[in-house]
Design a protein around this motif. Structure first.
Motif, PDB file in Angstrom:
ATOM      1  N   VAL A 107      40.003 100.775   0.088  1.00  0.00           N
ATOM      2  CA  VAL A 107      40.660  99.484  -0.111  1.00  0.00           C
ATOM      3  C   VAL A 107      41.220  98.983   1.217  1.00  0.00           C
ATOM      4  O   VAL A 107      41.066  97.817   1.578  1.00  0.00           O
ATOM      5  N   HIS A 108      41.862  99.883   1.956  1.00  0.00           N
ATOM      6  CA  HIS A 108      42.405  99.517   3.274  1.00  0.00           C
ATOM      7  C   HIS A 108      41.283  99.059   4.201  1.00  0.00           C
ATOM      8  O   HIS A 108      41.407  98.033   4.883  1.00  0.00           O
ATOM      9  N   PHE A 109      40.192  99.793   4.208  1.00  0.00           N
ATOM     10  CA  PHE A 109      39.041  99.418   5.032  1.00  0.00           C
ATOM     11  C   PHE A 109      38.528  98.033   4.639  1.00  0.00           C
ATOM     12  O   PHE A 109      38.265  97.187   5.493  1.00  0.00           O
ATOM     13  N   GLY A 110      38.409  97.775   3.341  1.00  0.00           N
ATOM     14  CA  GLY A 110      37.912  96.483   2.874  1.00  0.00           C
ATOM     15  C   GLY A 110      38.812  95.332   3.290  1.00  0.00           C
ATOM     16  O   GLY A 110      38.333  94.285   3.734  1.00  0.00           O
ATOM     17  N   VAL A 111      40.114  95.521   3.184  1.00  0.00           N
ATOM     18  CA  VAL A 111      41.042  94.461   3.569  1.00  0.00           C
ATOM     19  C   VAL A 111      40.985  94.214   5.074  1.00  0.00           C
ATOM     20  O   VAL A 111      40.974  93.068   5.539  1.00  0.00           O
ATOM     21  N   VAL A 112      40.933  95.292   5.853  1.00  0.00           N
ATOM     22  CA  VAL A 112      40.858  95.160   7.310  1.00  0.00           C
ATOM     23  C   VAL A 112      39.570  94.436   7.714  1.00  0.00           C
ATOM     24  O   VAL A 112      39.584  93.540   8.565  1.00  0.00           O
ATOM     25  N   ILE A 113      38.455  94.805   7.101  1.00  0.00           N
ATOM     26  CA  ILE A 113      37.178  94.165   7.428  1.00  0.00           C
ATOM     27  C   ILE A 113      37.206  92.683   7.056  1.00  0.00           C
ATOM     28  O   ILE A 113      36.746  91.833   7.827  1.00  0.00           O
ATOM     29  N   CYS A 114      37.745  92.355   5.888  1.00  0.00           N
ATOM     30  CA  CYS A 114      37.813  90.949   5.483  1.00  0.00           C
ATOM     31  C   CYS A 114      38.651  90.133   6.457  1.00  0.00           C
ATOM     32  O   CYS A 114      38.256  89.030   6.860  1.00  0.00           O
ATOM     33  N   LEU A 115      39.790  90.665   6.879  1.00  0.00           N
ATOM     34  CA  LEU A 115      40.613  89.938   7.834  1.00  0.00           C
ATOM     35  C   LEU A 115      39.894  89.791   9.175  1.00  0.00           C
ATOM     36  O   LEU A 115      39.955  88.742   9.811  1.00  0.00           O
ATOM     37  N   ASN A 116      39.173  90.829   9.592  1.00  0.00           N
ATOM     38  CA  ASN A 116      38.409  90.763  10.839  1.00  0.00           C
ATOM     39  C   ASN A 116      37.381  89.645  10.821  1.00  0.00           C
ATOM     40  O   ASN A 116      37.301  88.861  11.768  1.00  0.00           O
ATOM     41  N   VAL A 117      36.584  89.582   9.782  1.00  0.00           N
ATOM     42  CA  VAL A 117      35.530  88.562   9.766  1.00  0.00           C
ATOM     43  C   VAL A 117      36.103  87.166   9.587  1.00  0.00           C
ATOM     44  O   VAL A 117      35.535  86.193  10.086  1.00  0.00           O
ATOM     45  N   VAL A 118      37.238  87.047   8.898  1.00  0.00           N
ATOM     46  CA  VAL A 118      37.874  85.739   8.772  1.00  0.00           C
ATOM     47  C   VAL A 118      38.375  85.265  10.137  1.00  0.00           C
ATOM     48  O   VAL A 118      38.210  84.106  10.503  1.00  0.00           O
ATOM     49  N   ILE A 119      38.969  86.168  10.900  1.00  0.00           N
ATOM     50  CA  ILE A 119      39.382  85.805  12.262  1.00  0.00           C
ATOM     51  C   ILE A 119      38.146  85.484  13.092  1.00  0.00           C
ATOM     52  O   ILE A 119      38.142  84.538  13.879  1.00  0.00           O
ATOM     53  N   GLY A 120      37.074  86.226  12.901  1.00  0.00           N
ATOM     54  CA  GLY A 120      35.847  86.007  13.665  1.00  0.00           C
ATOM     55  C   GLY A 120      35.236  84.635  13.436  1.00  0.00           C
ATOM     56  O   GLY A 120      34.713  84.027  14.370  1.00  0.00           O
ATOM     57  N   ILE A 121      35.314  84.113  12.216  1.00  0.00           N
ATOM     58  CA  ILE A 121      34.697  82.806  11.966  1.00  0.00           C
ATOM     59  C   ILE A 121      35.487  81.666  12.595  1.00  0.00           C
ATOM     60  O   ILE A 121      34.993  80.552  12.682  1.00  0.00           O
ATOM     61  N   PHE A 122      36.697  81.951  13.064  1.00  0.00           N
ATOM     62  CA  PHE A 122      37.492  80.950  13.776  1.00  0.00           C
ATOM     63  C   PHE A 122      37.489  81.170  15.283  1.00  0.00           C
ATOM     64  O   PHE A 122      38.234  80.516  16.002  1.00  0.00           O
ATOM     65  N   THR A 123      36.679  82.115  15.756  1.00  0.00           N
ATOM     66  CA  THR A 123      36.694  82.488  17.160  1.00  0.00           C
ATOM     67  C   THR A 123      35.505  81.881  17.898  1.00  0.00           C
ATOM     68  O   THR A 123      34.368  82.025  17.455  1.00  0.00           O
ATOM     69  N   PRO A 124      35.777  81.201  19.018  1.00  0.00           N
ATOM     70  CA  PRO A 124      34.672  80.670  19.820  1.00  0.00           C
ATOM     71  C   PRO A 124      33.843  81.813  20.396  1.00  0.00           C
ATOM     72  O   PRO A 124      34.362  82.916  20.506  1.00  0.00           O
ATOM     73  N   PRO A 125      32.627  81.645  20.755  1.00  0.00           N
ATOM     74  CA  PRO A 125      31.912  80.397  20.933  1.00  0.00           C
ATOM     75  C   PRO A 125      31.127  79.957  19.697  1.00  0.00           C
ATOM     76  O   PRO A 125      30.711  78.811  19.611  1.00  0.00           O
ATOM     77  N   PHE A 126      30.884  80.865  18.729  1.00  0.00           N
ATOM     78  CA  PHE A 126      30.014  80.510  17.609  1.00  0.00           C
ATOM     79  C   PHE A 126      30.699  80.627  16.255  1.00  0.00           C
ATOM     80  O   PHE A 126      30.026  80.771  15.247  1.00  0.00           O
ATOM     81  N   GLY A 127      32.017  80.588  16.224  1.00  0.00           N
ATOM     82  CA  GLY A 127      32.724  80.684  14.957  1.00  0.00           C
ATOM     83  C   GLY A 127      32.305  79.572  14.012  1.00  0.00           C
ATOM     84  O   GLY A 127      32.457  78.393  14.330  1.00  0.00           O
ATOM     85  N   THR A 128      31.763  79.949  12.876  1.00  0.00           N
ATOM     86  CA  THR A 128      31.194  78.949  11.960  1.00  0.00           C
ATOM     87  C   THR A 128      32.245  77.985  11.437  1.00  0.00           C
ATOM     88  O   THR A 128      31.946  76.815  11.195  1.00  0.00           O
ATOM     89  N   ALA A 129      33.475  78.438  11.256  1.00  0.00           N
ATOM     90  CA  ALA A 129      34.530  77.551  10.761  1.00  0.00           C
ATOM     91  C   ALA A 129      34.883  76.485  11.800  1.00  0.00           C
ATOM     92  O   ALA A 129      35.322  75.391  11.440  1.00  0.00           O
ATOM     93  N   LEU A 130      34.699  76.797  13.073  1.00  0.00           N
ATOM     94  CA  LEU A 130      34.959  75.793  14.107  1.00  0.00           C
ATOM     95  C   LEU A 130      33.977  74.640  14.000  1.00  0.00           C
ATOM     96  O   LEU A 130      34.350  73.472  14.138  1.00  0.00           O
ATOM     97  N   PHE A 131      32.707  74.956  13.764  1.00  0.00           N
ATOM     98  CA  PHE A 131      31.705  73.909  13.613  1.00  0.00           C
ATOM     99  C   PHE A 131      31.955  73.099  12.340  1.00  0.00           C
ATOM    100  O   PHE A 131      31.760  71.885  12.319  1.00  0.00           O
ATOM    101  N   LEU A 132      32.397  73.775  11.297  1.00  0.00           N
ATOM    102  CA  LEU A 132      32.738  73.071  10.062  1.00  0.00           C
ATOM    103  C   LEU A 132      33.924  72.138  10.294  1.00  0.00           C
ATOM    104  O   LEU A 132      33.913  70.988   9.858  1.00  0.00           O
ATOM    105  N   GLY A 133      34.939  72.631  11.002  1.00  0.00           N
ATOM    106  CA  GLY A 133      36.094  71.790  11.336  1.00  0.00           C
ATOM    107  C   GLY A 133      35.700  70.589  12.169  1.00  0.00           C
ATOM    108  O   GLY A 133      36.218  69.480  11.970  1.00  0.00           O
ATOM    109  N   GLN A 134      34.774  70.799  13.087  1.00  0.00           N
ATOM    110  CA  GLN A 134      34.286  69.699  13.913  1.00  0.00           C
ATOM    111  C   GLN A 134      33.561  68.667  13.055  1.00  0.00           C
ATOM    112  O   GLN A 134      33.760  67.461  13.197  1.00  0.00           O
ATOM    113  N   ALA A 135      32.723  69.128  12.136  1.00  0.00           N
ATOM    114  CA  ALA A 135      31.966  68.208  11.285  1.00  0.00           C
ATOM    115  C   ALA A 135      32.879  67.416  10.361  1.00  0.00           C
ATOM    116  O   ALA A 135      32.663  66.224  10.140  1.00  0.00           O
ATOM    117  N   ILE A 136      33.899  68.061   9.830  1.00  0.00           N
ATOM    118  CA  ILE A 136      34.794  67.383   8.885  1.00  0.00           C
ATOM    119  C   ILE A 136      35.694  66.382   9.599  1.00  0.00           C
ATOM    120  O   ILE A 136      35.878  65.257   9.130  1.00  0.00           O
TER     121      ILE A 136
END
Length: 178
Positions: A107-136
């Motif tokens: 459970v601890h591993f799963g929570v840590v991994i989920c937080l990691n990838v969520v931070i990753g999607i907001f991290t440049p240069p290819f964070g997918t949430a950044l491109f979504l934010g730009q589009a919106i």
């Protein structure tokens, strides 16, 4: 949706139909990618990669916290380039047996991994949430990245605390399920 179409009339039926078609195409392609990732994860798992990774992790002898720090770094980098669902589907079956062998709670591993990838999607240069934010928002990519920068220190500190204190992520499941 009903309020926007019927009451406020800010969305026309034609716009709604076009958005629905585009959404269906995007969801269909995402399901295809997730299906391929699932097949890949099964192949890797059946090929014995998890056992090789487990032997490697056991030979490192750096303890559970050191291993989670290494995994945090790896998953932050993976999260910058890969969709979070796909990253979790591919790497969890490979890493989980090894981490359980050195005493990390799943459970601890799963929570840590989920937080990691969520931070990753907001991290440049290819964070997918950044491109979504730009589009919106219609803002430039640089401006979206600049607006996200103040949040990274607190996100990383939260990740470090969550990694170091397993109790935070396991207290509720332990209370509910014993």
């Amino acid at each position: 949706l009903i309020i926007a179409v019927v009451f406020y009339r800010t969305v026309s039926w034609k716009t709604f139909v076009n958005a629905a078609k585009e959404s269906a195409a995007n969801i269909g392609s995402m399901f295809f990618i997730m299906g391929a990732a699932s097949v890949f994860a099964q192949v890797v798992s059946r090929a014995g990669v998890a056992a090789v990774v487990q032997d490697f992790v056991m030979s490192l002898d750096i303890g559970w916290f050191g291993m989670l720090i290494i995994i945090n770094i790896i998953f932050l980098i993976i999260g910058m380039f890969m969709d979070s669902n796909i990253a979790i589907m591919i790497f969890t079956p490979i890493l989980l047996p090894a981490l359980m062998a050195i005493g990390i709670d799943p459970v601890h591993f799963g929570v840590v991994i989920c937080l990691n990838v969520v931070i990753g999607i907001f991290t440049p240069p290819f964070g997918t949430a950044l491109f979504l934010g730009q589009a919106i928002t219609g803002l430039s990519f640089g401006r979206v990245v600049k607006s996200m920068l103040p949040y990274f220190p607190s996100l990383l500190i939260g990740l470090l605390i969550l990694t170091a204190v397993p109790w935070i992520s396991t207290v509720i499941p332990n209370l509910l399920f014993g």
